[in-house]
Design an enzyme around this catalytic site. Structure first.
Site, short mmCIF file in Angstrom:
data_model
loop_
_atom_site.label_atom_id
_atom_site.label_comp_id
_atom_site.label_asym_id
_atom_site.label_seq_id
_atom_site.Cartn_x
_atom_site.Cartn_y
_atom_site.Cartn_z
N HIS A 27 -11.14 -13.24 -7.96
CA HIS A 27 -11.79 -13.14 -6.72
C HIS A 27 -13.28 -13.38 -6.97
O HIS A 27 -14.07 -13.34 -6.15
CB HIS A 27 -11.60 -11.55 -6.14
CG HIS A 27 -10.31 -11.57 -5.68
ND1 HIS A 27 -9.14 -11.26 -6.47
CD2 HIS A 27 -9.79 -11.44 -4.62
CE1 HIS A 27 -8.10 -10.99 -5.76
NE2 HIS A 27 -8.57 -11.21 -4.56
N LYS B 299 7.72 0.82 0.03
CA LYS B 299 6.63 1.50 0.62
C LYS B 299 5.39 0.76 0.59
O LYS B 299 4.58 1.01 1.33
CB LYS B 299 6.78 2.49 -0.98
CG LYS B 299 7.73 3.37 -1.13
CD LYS B 299 7.63 4.33 -2.35
CE LYS B 299 8.83 5.24 -2.39
NZ LYS B 299 8.65 6.05 -3.56
#
Length: 332
Positions: A44, A225
């Site tokens: 990033h 989940k």
């Protein structure tokens, strides 16, 4: 290859100024990209920079836009980013959440019309360095299939939780097993993923990053989940910011822009004295790290503690950059 921090920041600054970005904006943006890379988050930082410039050139990012406060409700504020530069806006929003927390004990800033914030962990760390708990998340364009589907309909929607321990403890995780940025890092290094990260074209779990990048069948963290958590994080960010959901960003925009983000700061010292805080945190960390190891050669780690070492190593020995990524930046 290795470069110094100054060389890296200078390369970013040159490209930004070549796009007529104002000097102070270009300097601050280049600094943030370089700091992210120096901290070891290449996915990033430097690796993401060419994509950032592509969106800048396409007009998705409006570099001279000024974020504007829309609503103020004491400890809660709603802002419109006006599609300004993502990392600069996110830094400002966490600063504002910290200011609100200093007055109210907790501060929450909900942001709409935002751009990709690059390394989300930067903003949790920013709060923790000042002694606050930092929590933030963002939605995204649909880049992950919900559990049981083949089509991408949910975002990776990274969530960050940072605790002002010594060293700082921080979870910075997308709702997928790996971010697309980390898929790229592993592919460029010629590595398989350490665990399954998605499905291949036959619907079988795979560790091959290139396959997942191509077919976009990335695996939600914790299977159903992670899929569920991605959905509720999107709902909260959309409602609190009165902004765009993953569905709206995906169906109405030509690329990933105009996303919704949440920034929360909590001033711990309003609830507990410093000595007690430190003792409790140290007991938690000691209890975890003194557990019997499954493998004597693999240390038990606490989330985020590796960033202090990575930063020190990169400052001492230089920042390692993939040759192909550096060539892309030089060509911009």
């Amino acid at each position: 290859m290795k470069v110094t921090f100054e060389e890296l920041k200078g390369a970013f600054y040159r490209v930004l100024r070549s796009r007529n970005i104002a000097e102070d904006t270009a300097d601050e943006c280049a600094e943030m990209f370089a700091r992210t890379t120096e901290s070891g988050v290449y996915s990033h930082g430097v690796n993401r920079f060419p994509r950032f410039i592509q969106q800048l050139d396409n007009g998705d990012i409006i570099p001279d836009a000024k974020p504007q406060r829309v609503t103020s409700l004491g400890a809660i504020e709603q802002w419109d980013a006006k599609r300004a530069i993502g990392n600069l806006t996110a830094k400002k929003m966490m600063d504002r959440a910290i200011e609100l927390a200093s007055d109210h004990g907790i501060g929450l800033v909900a942001l709409r019309n935002a751009n990709h914030w690059m390394r989300g962990g930067s903003y949790g760390w920013q709060a923790a360095e000042k002694g606050y708990i930092g929590i933030c998340w963002t939605n995204s364009i649909a880049v992950m299939p919900p559990w049981g589907a083949k089509e991408c309909r949910i975002g990776t929607n990274p969530l960050i939780v940072a605790i002002p321990s010594t060293p700082i403890t921080m979870v910075d995780m997308s709702m997928s097993m790996f971010s697309y940025g980390m898929l790229e890092v592993n592919r460029l290094a010629g590595r398989e993923l350490p665990v399954d990260g998605g499905f291949d074209d036959n619907g079988q779990l795979t560790k091959e990053p290139g396959v997942i990048e191509k077919n976009r069948r990335i695996l939600p963290m914790g299977y159903w989940k992670g899929s569920g958590l991605s959905i509720v994080l999107d709902m909260i960010a959309t409602l609190l910011s009165n902004g765009s959901s993953v569905a709206e960003v995906t169906q109405e925009n030509s690329d990933e822009y105009g996303v919704s983000q949440i920034f929360i700061a909590i001033e711990v010292d309003k609830l507990i004295d410093g000595a007690t805080r430190d003792a409790k945190l140290q007991r938690i960390m000691d209890f975890i790290t003194t557990a019997e190891r499954a493998d004597d050669n693999v240390a038990i780690r606490l989330p985020g503690h590796e960033f202090t070492k990575l930063l020190d190593d990169n400052r001492r020995h230089g920042i390692t950059i993939d040759d192909s990524v550096w060539a892309k930046i030089q060509a911009l």
